[in-house]
Design a protein around this motif. Structure first.
Motif: not given
Length: 936
Positions: A846-849, A851-854, A903-906, A916-924
């Motif tokens: 998790f980068i933050d609530q 964004f996620f790095q995968w 999530g969507n790759t940004v 990839v850095k994913l922007e999550l469509e729903n904040e955790v």
């Protein structure tokens, strides 16, 4: 730049209370100026203030008499700290006082928090509040202005000595007695609207009725408004005649008043049928079961359109059954706080297994149906040593708890933490009658008027003393008891609960806690003092407080470390350091999946079940705090197998010698907990019918969910036909259904099983439990295809079922990325196994609530179709579903993944693997995010 700023709001991420506690621990001095101070807020700061006093931290507090909101009780308490100077700004009609500022002095800087929060429990924890924290150096112009203004206020305020506070207190009393402020709530029945719980119940009741069901049950904690809910539903349903049956007459009169208040001016007559009243002709009749059982034949069988049974757990008794079997209403509603019954008949079955709503303690807190509680976990004194005994040995536990020094310690803590309201109204839960008697004697010796009550005392005696406790003018302050107040006895004004016995059951803990949570006029919160000993089951307190029946070791540890931040509203839970460390150590040592632990859980639950063997899964729905029986299934493949082994019951074991029955029971049990309700609803229908069509299946499924699509029903048919089982699955299961010409038929094997009543009862139990638990966890919502609920738990193979995958489902395993058409499923372990191949360098985090790095699999190139689908997922219409788990395994059991949405790759970089850095469509949500990233 000499100033740093930060916004503090009350949310799942944190609250102002946390910031004040942290700052009080670290500062050298502090200066507060708040418009008003209530004891509800001050109590939450007492330990921090005490710690500051011990360290010599000096403090100044200014508050005011503005609007008379400041409580004299809070002012008296502040003056007990010798390191705090207290002043009060006395306001008049022309000058208001609105300041809310908290200033902390550190060695190299100041911290100033200015905003909207006064010192009340709601302002510090749950209200919508904005406060700005400003870190400022000594020489900043801003800080000089703040300190100068504070000094001006300090000089303009008066010393809050005992004389001043006493005079202020007397003035407030005069206001409330001689010059009562008029009640500003306009209580017209047209403007009383249902709360959230009542609305949910009514919506579900309407849906149940729309599909031809004639009975339903509502389960909700005491004090949450079940009677109001039933009156709202009757008002909407508009029955010609209604019958309301209860067990106790005192409830009956209150119920009648509620209905009269909410349903006025309709030409409806209301009446009572009791020992003293015989209003046979009333349209809406309120009757005790005792009287109705003597007079029911005076009415025709169809006399009533709508029948309500309060305290419905009594309805399985012969007296109720005689009456209920006689009347033929259009609709019957049962209401209960706890769906258990000592004669062990099934309350759920009585209402055709239609549970319109279940609200347990933590949901009641979230919906503000009960008052908040302030729980203080206090390490018991050294003189009480329970480390080397079995806490079920009541005589020995009692002997060790009867220590004079412990009595003094308990009273010291009661005095320090105080209570809401003027008079202490306290329930003390003890280990035995002997212990309760000892405590009341010792409290009386020390000048605190107390008595002890037990099951040996008559109902009249108990009622006499509970009325005395509730009477503000009576000197009785404490009732010590064992378990007679665990449930069923209502003392709304109780403001203090003492846990004086070792906790060996989360169920009992929750029942005792619940005794003080009923709303009552002028009552703002409940004080709970739990004296935590060094016995081997201390960790059960954490399980009870956590409020989730479905927990693991890691989630419990995070809950403890964060002071149970997941608990909603103004409720506050804190444990002292020693208690925290002791519980964390026990959790580390405990294996929640070991047979020993599971047997202990089972036998403790059996004890709660009055010693009766809980033969069925639905038995575990009786109590808030009951264990999760799916853990027992995981251990032995079926619940029946677990009970047979644990009880050494040859009769139960013999049932499983029928290979077809054993395979069928294992097959159904393996689906628990359900992630899609369709299959179980279909099989349950087939218990009494030979076949089912798509149309009929849709109608049955819509009894439980708001929407369903035909392709998913067809997929459910195909799954029940075992179209997507591999050969090993087919070999170890029995086929219950056959798909033919678009209809599903009951197989011969299934038909023959259902001819045996024992087999039928156990198969039906799994179905009913699965459907009920699905309703509880997923509600009636439609989640589309794939059928994923945000932040729910899933295994890899679930993605095949829930995305209507039409190939062998067991292929969905082993890989970090699985796909069904445009649906990509990313299954991610945050912590890898220690012995993993060092050439694999994962960077999943998790980068933050948001964004996620995968990292993709090592073989994935940007130029490949899969690579393009990942890095350009949005443009290519690819949905990336993200599933995360902290650990692959805990206590020898594979952990589920948590679905955190799409999530969507940004951003992306690298080849084989691609990062990839994913922007999550729903904040955790903060509580889930904390559980993922917190290290305990």
């Amino acid at each position: 730049m000499d100033v740093e700023k930060r916004l503090i709001v009350n949310s799942g991420k944190g609250n102002l209370l946390n910031e004040l506690v942290k700052s009080l621990k670290e500062c050298e001095s502090f200066y507060f100026s708040v418009a008003f101070v209530n004891f509800s807020g001050l109590q939450l700061l007492l330990d921090s203030l005490k710690e500051g006093q011990a360290k010599g931290v000096k403090g100044r507090i200014i508050t005011s008499t503005y609007l008379n909101f400041t409580e004299a009780k809070a002012l008296h308490k502040i003056t007990t700290f010798n390191n705090i100077d207290l002043k009060v700004f006395v306001t008049d009609r022309d000058i208001g006082f609105h300041t809310k500022v908290y200033i902390f002095e550190f060695k190299e800087c100041y911290k100033v928090i200015i905003g909207s929060s006064n010192i009340t429990q709601s302002a510090l924890k749950s209200n919508i509040e904005w406060n700005v924290e400003i870190i400022s150096k000594y020489n900043a112009a801003f800080l000089r202005d703040v300190l100068k203004e504070y000094d001006t206020l300090w000089k303009s305020s008066v010393n809050a000595d005992k004389r001043f506070i006493d005079e202020y207190e007397q003035f407030i009393k005069t206001l409330t007695t001689e010059h009562k402020v008029p009640n500003l709530i306009f209580e017209n029945s047209e403007y009383i609207v249902p709360n959230r719980m009542q609305n949910r119940a009514m919506e579900n009741l309407e849906r149940v009725r729309a599909f031809g069901e004639s009975k339903a049950l509502v389960i909700a904690a005491t004090g949450t408004g079940k009677t109001y809910m039933s009156a709202f539903d009757v008002k909407a349903y508009k029955p010609r005649k209604m019958l309301f049956i209860v067990h106790r007459e005192e409830i009956l009169k209150k119920a009648k008043e509620t209905f009269e208040h909410l349903i006025p001016n309709r030409g409806i007559t209301f009446g009572l049928l009791t020992g003293n009243h015989k209003d046979h002709e009333a349209d809406y009749l309120f009757a005790t079961i005792q009287t109705m059982s003597r007079y029911y034949t005076n009415f025709t069988q169809d006399a009533f359109d709508y029948l309500i049974i309060d305290e419905a757990h009594h309805a399985t008794s012969p007296t109720y059954q005689t009456v209920l079997n006689y009347f033929k209403p259009t609709f019957t509603l049962g209401m209960t706080a706890t769906p258990e019954r000592s004669d062990h008949n099934n309350v759920f079955e009585l209402f055709d297994n239609n549970v319109a709503l279940e609200v347990r303690l933590h949901e009641a807190l979230e919906d503000e149906l009960v008052i908040p509680f302030h729980y203080f976990g206090i390490t018991d004194i050294d003189e009480v040593d329970l480390s080397d005994i079995d806490i079920d040995d009541v005589a020995e536990v009692t002997r060790r708890l009867k220590v004079n020094e412990r009595v003094d310690f308990i009273i010291e803590k009661m005095t320090f933490y105080g209570n809401d309201g003027v008079k202490r109204k306290c329930l003390g839960f003890c280990a035995s009658i002997d212990h309760a008697k000892y405590m009341s004697e010792q409290f009386n010796v020390r000048g605190i008027k107390s008595i002890h009550l037990s099951g040996e005392d008559s109902v009249e005696t108990r009622e006499k003393f509970t009325k005395r406790l509730e009477d503000d003018t009576d000197e009785l302050e404490v009732i010590f008891t064992i378990d007679i107040f665990n449930e069923g006895v209502d003392i709304p004004s109780v403001n203090t609960v003492l846990m004086l016995r070792p906790t060996n059951s989360p169920i009992i803990f929750i029942q005792q806690l619940g005794r003080g949570l009923r709303k009552h006029e002028g009552k703002n919160f409940l004080t709970v003092l739990d004296f935590i000993g060094n016995h081997s089951k201390t960790f059960l307190i954490a399980i009870a407080l956590n409020g989730s029946r479905y927990y693991d070791k890691e989630s419990l540890k995070v809950a403890i470390a964060t002071d149970f931040a997941n608990i909603p509203g103004a409720t506050h839970i804190q444990m002292d350091e020693i208690a925290q460390e002791r519980i964390l150590a026990q959790i580390d040592q405990e294996n929640f999946n070991s047979m020993k632990y599971l047997k202990d859980e089972y036998f403790e639950f059996k004890k709660m079940n009055e010693g009766y063997i809980p033969y069925y899964l639905v038995d575990y729905l009786k109590f808030d705090g009951a264990p999760d029986p799916v853990k027992f299934i995981d251990k032995e493949k079926t619940y029946l197998g677990f009970v047979g082994k644990t009880e050494k019951d040859d009769t139960l074991k013999a049932l499983l010698t029928n290979e077809v029955f054993e395979k069928a029971l294992k097959e159904l049990s393996s689906k628990l907990p359900l992630k899609r309700i369709h299959e179980f609803v279909i099989i349950k229908f087939l218990l009494k019918h030979d076949n089912i069509s798509i149309d009929r299946a849709r109608r049955e499924i819509l009894k439980f969910v708001k929407e369903v699509d035909d392709d998913t029903i067809l997929h459910a048919f195909e799954c029940l036909n075992q179209d997507y089982y591999d050969s090993s699955q087919q070999n170890r299961t029995v086929k219950l259904c056959e798909l033919e010409n678009g209809q599903l038929y009951k197989s011969n094997a299934f038909t023959s099983l259902l001819e045996n009543e024992n087999y039928l009862s156990y198969l039906e139990d799994v179905l009913v439990y699965g459907i009920f638990r699905y309703e509880k966890e997923f509600k009636q919502d439609y989640y589309g295809v794939p059928h994923f609920k945000l932040f729910e738990q899933y295994q890899m193979i679930d993605a095949a079922l829930l995305s209507n995958y039409r190939k062998t489902h067991s292929a969905f395993r082993g890989s970090g990325l699985l796909a069904n058409g445009n649906e990509y499923f990313l299954f991610i372990d945050l912590h890898k196994e220690e012995d993993i191949d060092e050439s694999i360098n994962y960077k999943d985090k998790f980068i933050d609530q948001q964004f996620f790095q995968w990292q993709s699999q090592n073989s994935t190139k940007q130029s490949s179709e899969r690579g393009k689908n990942i890095i350009m997922n949005r443009q290519r219409g690819i949905n990336l579903h993200v599933f995360v788990r902290k650990y692959k395994e805990l206590d020898g059991k594979t952990e589920p993944f948590i679905y955190i949405g799409t999530g969507n790759t940004v951003e992306y970089e690298g080849e084989k693997p691609i990062t990839v850095k994913l922007e999550l469509e729903n904040e955790v949500p903060p509580n889930i995010y904390t559980e993922f990233v917190e290290k305990v």
